[in-house]
Write an enzyme that holds these catalytic residues in place. Sequence first.
Site: not given
Ligand code: NAD
Length: 488
Positions: A184, A258, A292, A392
């Site tokens: 997804k 992650e 991230c 963040e």
């Molecule tokens: P997000 O958590 O809002 O969304 C990430 C994904 O999860 C999307 O595909 C979204 O549709 C899905 N999602 C949202 N709510 C959900 C739920 N309740 N159940 C299941 N899936 C759901 O994050 P974002 O704002 O899109 O991304 C940014 C974040 O990702 C930052 O905090 C960043 O640090 C983190 N990130 C971490 C890494 C790592 O390797 N640690 C790498 C990249 C990004």
Amino acid sequence: MIAASKAKVVPGKLLIDGKWSEGSGKTFDTFNPATGEVLTQVAEGGATGVDQAVAAARKAFDDVNGPWRKMSASERGKVLWRIADLIDKNIEELAELETLNNGKPIFESRYVDMPMVADVFRYFAGWATKIHGETVNSFSNAFTYTLREPVGVVGAIVAWNFPLLLASWKLGPALACGNTVILKPAEQTPLSALRFGELALEAGLPAGVLNIVTGGPETGAALVKHPGVDKIAFTGSTSVGKEIMRSSAETLKRVTLELGGKSPNIVFADSQMDSAVKGALNGIFYGKGEVCCAGSRLFIEKKAEDEFVTKLVESSKKIRLGDPLDPKTRLGAVVSEKQMQTVLGYIEAGKNEGAKLLAGGKRAQVNGDHGYFIEPTIFGCVNNDMKIAQEEIFGPVLATLTFDDIEQVAELANKNVYGLAAAVWTNDIKKAHQLSRRLKAGTVWINTYGVMDAALPFGGYKQSGFGRELGMHAIEHYTELKSVWMNL
Ligand code: NAD
């Protein structure tokens, strides 16, 4: 002016059981953040799309006489290698789709993201033939051994900042181990994953082994709740990570997370100052700070502060901000209007809390009032308790702080809920290693920032999540271990 793209953008469908489907007919818009314009419509998978994808993935996994289960490990490796070759062959198109949808400079998509996607598939292609159990000496009247088996159906949910790269970190090991997957992509950036789906089929991945369900949080949540899914591999925010952990408890799924970060980048006065300045800028402005492991907290040894900050601010003004499709651009557009408002909100919070704005601080007008560009922003006089030092931001905003000695900086750097990465800049090798041990982070860079390799594990301490992606340790998260006893 924003250049026109050459990549073909087509409406997005769901990939289920090797076929492209429109799902329920419900769609959502996907945008170009550099212009604010709609690129195309993409199918909203929802719970129904997830149900269909899980059925296909279960069938492909559970059918012991099906093509995937009958495929030898060597053949699986070859399919992954072919995927890597197809990434290389279509690299310009994939890079352009990524830049169009995410706003990142084409320089990054073309020369960093996509080459690493290919590397990740080649690295895990090699693992496919090296996954095995052991024979174990136990009772004299028993033959005992272990089998390392795939977990089953994997739900891979990813964020928008490195859309295809984050997906590859999950797909590579999952497929090498013989699992089937439902991917997804983030709702903001589905386009590269959909093109990737076509390439995976072309490479010979049997129907149902990779399914792609586009959609928003509801689609992700349906995947997490689904009893037919055995494991969730998630990259995203810490708050959603916590929700996923709670919701997957119902079915006791395997989970790897992650999550977010607020990584300390620590510069000692005895470091190579010019390299450290470059490392600090790269640490926060690469990927527009939507990274991230961005080095968003810069700790400078007090006696070097004046010289370092002067150089830092001067160099930040030379960063080429502009059209993401221009090969010379080094800072593109943040992913969405919502993200831009969040970042601008943090800039206001920094000012209100008394931090000193040293550079940037506002929306940049690259394409008139369209497009979501933010100037490279640096704050001085930051206190470790301020919001901009603790939370963040996920944008091109750097908080600079000072320290007196190794003890103090170790304490300050660790005083944060996250623990994804850190960096140390010094010419004193002993100090570098001593501090590396003290820092609570999954990755520590010494005299460099942000480098990665498919062979090195990546993941977080504390609220940056758990489990490791990449490297040999990723294999453990995509396999179950079974002990077999035979009475002799
Ligand atoms: P997000 O958590 O809002 O969304 C990430 C994904 O999860 C999307 O595909 C979204 O549709 C899905 N999602 C949202 N709510 C959900 C739920 N309740 N159940 C299941 N899936 C759901 O994050 P974002 O704002 O899109 O991304 C940014 C974040 O990702 C930052 O905090 C960043 O640090 C983190 N990130 C971490 C890494 C790592 O390797 N640690 C790498 C990249 C990004």
